[in-house]
Design an enzyme around this catalytic site. Structure first.
Site, PDB file in Angstrom:
ATOM      1  N   ASP A   1       0.846  -1.197   0.000  1.00 19.21           N
ATOM      2  CA  ASP A   1       0.000   0.000   0.000  1.00 19.21           C
ATOM      3  C   ASP A   1       0.880   1.244   0.000  1.00 19.21           C
ATOM      4  O   ASP A   1       2.048   1.192   0.412  1.00 19.21           O
ATOM      5  CB  ASP A   1      -0.889   0.027   1.255  1.00 19.21           C
ATOM      6  CG  ASP A   1      -1.865  -1.139   1.274  1.00 19.21           C
ATOM      7  OD1 ASP A   1      -2.145  -1.698   0.199  1.00 19.21           O
ATOM      8  OD2 ASP A   1      -2.322  -1.486   2.380  1.00 19.21           O
TER       9      ASP A   1
HETATM   10  N1  URA Z   1      -1.270  -5.948   3.770  1.00 21.10           N
HETATM   11  C1  URA Z   1      -1.771  -4.686   3.762  1.00 21.10           C
HETATM   12  O1  URA Z   1      -2.824  -4.428   4.322  1.00 21.10           O
HETATM   13  N2  URA Z   1      -1.052  -3.741   3.146  1.00 21.10           N
HETATM   14  C2  URA Z   1       0.128  -3.960   2.533  1.00 21.10           C
HETATM   15  O2  URA Z   1       0.729  -3.031   1.994  1.00 21.10           O
HETATM   16  C3  URA Z   1       0.629  -5.277   2.547  1.00 21.10           C
HETATM   17  C4  URA Z   1      -0.084  -6.251   3.171  1.00 21.10           C
END
Ligand code: URA
Length: 241
Positions: free
Chosen positions: A105
């Site tokens: 993310d």
């Molecule tokens: N899980 C998430 O919620 N975000 C990420 O960036 C990676 C795994």
């Protein structure tokens, strides 16, 4: 593998195809000690010796880069408005068609591989490979044994999606290491959401046995060989076949 000289030069040296053609025309490229000015000349990429401007050009079919992703950067190859992890790859490591292996993310930090090898990426991402990805999560509440137990059995997300069993290690009352083998959209945030915990920060520390190299700061990249990646990252894939 046979490949056109202009394609070889542009892919290995990160030049545009038209700049590669110009350099060849100018007589900057030697193949097996002979200057070649024909861009369409076919070379045997693993065998022929190629020199550009007096420097040997080692053939690399694919490139593998580790980045320590900073906050606020998109896990994508390109975006019209926002900066992506591929934009952070320095010129000397860059080449066409690079993409991140899976997505973190925008606000997640840590280990990400960037490559142009689709087959390798698929192996790392596929849940069937069972490659463990470890994250450090800081939460807005406390972790207890019940939550560890729920994660170990496999969380069912609010929309009914089942997750494979995950390992949860309590590091501090509201800080944990989470180990998953999948990469569903916002998976860790959604897993904690099912036990009413919000994720304040998330950092990926490893993929298989591959960790962020010591001293690699946020936003920095380093190249890694396929042999090293294979032994650190794909060993679980190999063992699970
Ligand atoms: N899980 C998430 O919620 N975000 C990420 O960036 C990676 C795994």
């Amino acid at each position: 593998m046979k490949i056109r000289l202009d394609k070889f030069i542009s892919s290995q040296l990160n030049l545009t195809r038209s700049d590669a053609k110009k350099s060849i025309k100018k007589g900057l490229v030697e193949v097996n000690n002979t200057i070649i000015t024909d861009s369409g000349f076919l070379i045997e990429s693993d065998v022929d010796s190629v020199f550009y401007n007096g420097q040997a050009v080692a053939y690399k079919r694919y490139r593998y880069i580790i980045i320590n992703k900073p906050k606020g950067i998109l896990s994508a190859s390109n975006d019209k408005r926002r900066k992506t992890v591929v934009d952070l790859v320095p010129n000397d490591l860059s080449r066409p068609n690079l993409f991140p292996v899976g997505r973190l993310d925008k606000d997640t930090t840590g280990l990400l591989i960037i490559t142009d090898d689709g087959d390798f990426a698929h192996k790392v991402i596929s849940p069937k490979s069972m490659i463990e990805k470890a994250y450090i999560a800081e939460l807005d509440g406390d972790i207890n044994e019940e939550i560890i137990d729920v994660f170990s059995k496999g969380v069912v997300l609010h929309d009914g999606t089942p997750c494979a069993p995950a390992k949860l290690f309590r590091l501090e009352k509201n800080r944990a290491r989470v180990v998953i083998t999948e990469g569903k959209y916002h998976q860790i945030k959604r897993m904690f959401g099912t036990v009413n915990l919000g994720v304040n920060s998330l950092h990926r520390e490893s993929i298989g046995r591959l960790k962020i190299p010591e001293g690699l700061n946020f936003g920095e990249c380093v190249e890694i060989s396929f042999t090293e990646l294979e032994s650190l990252c794909l060993y679980q894939f190999v063992h699970n076949q």
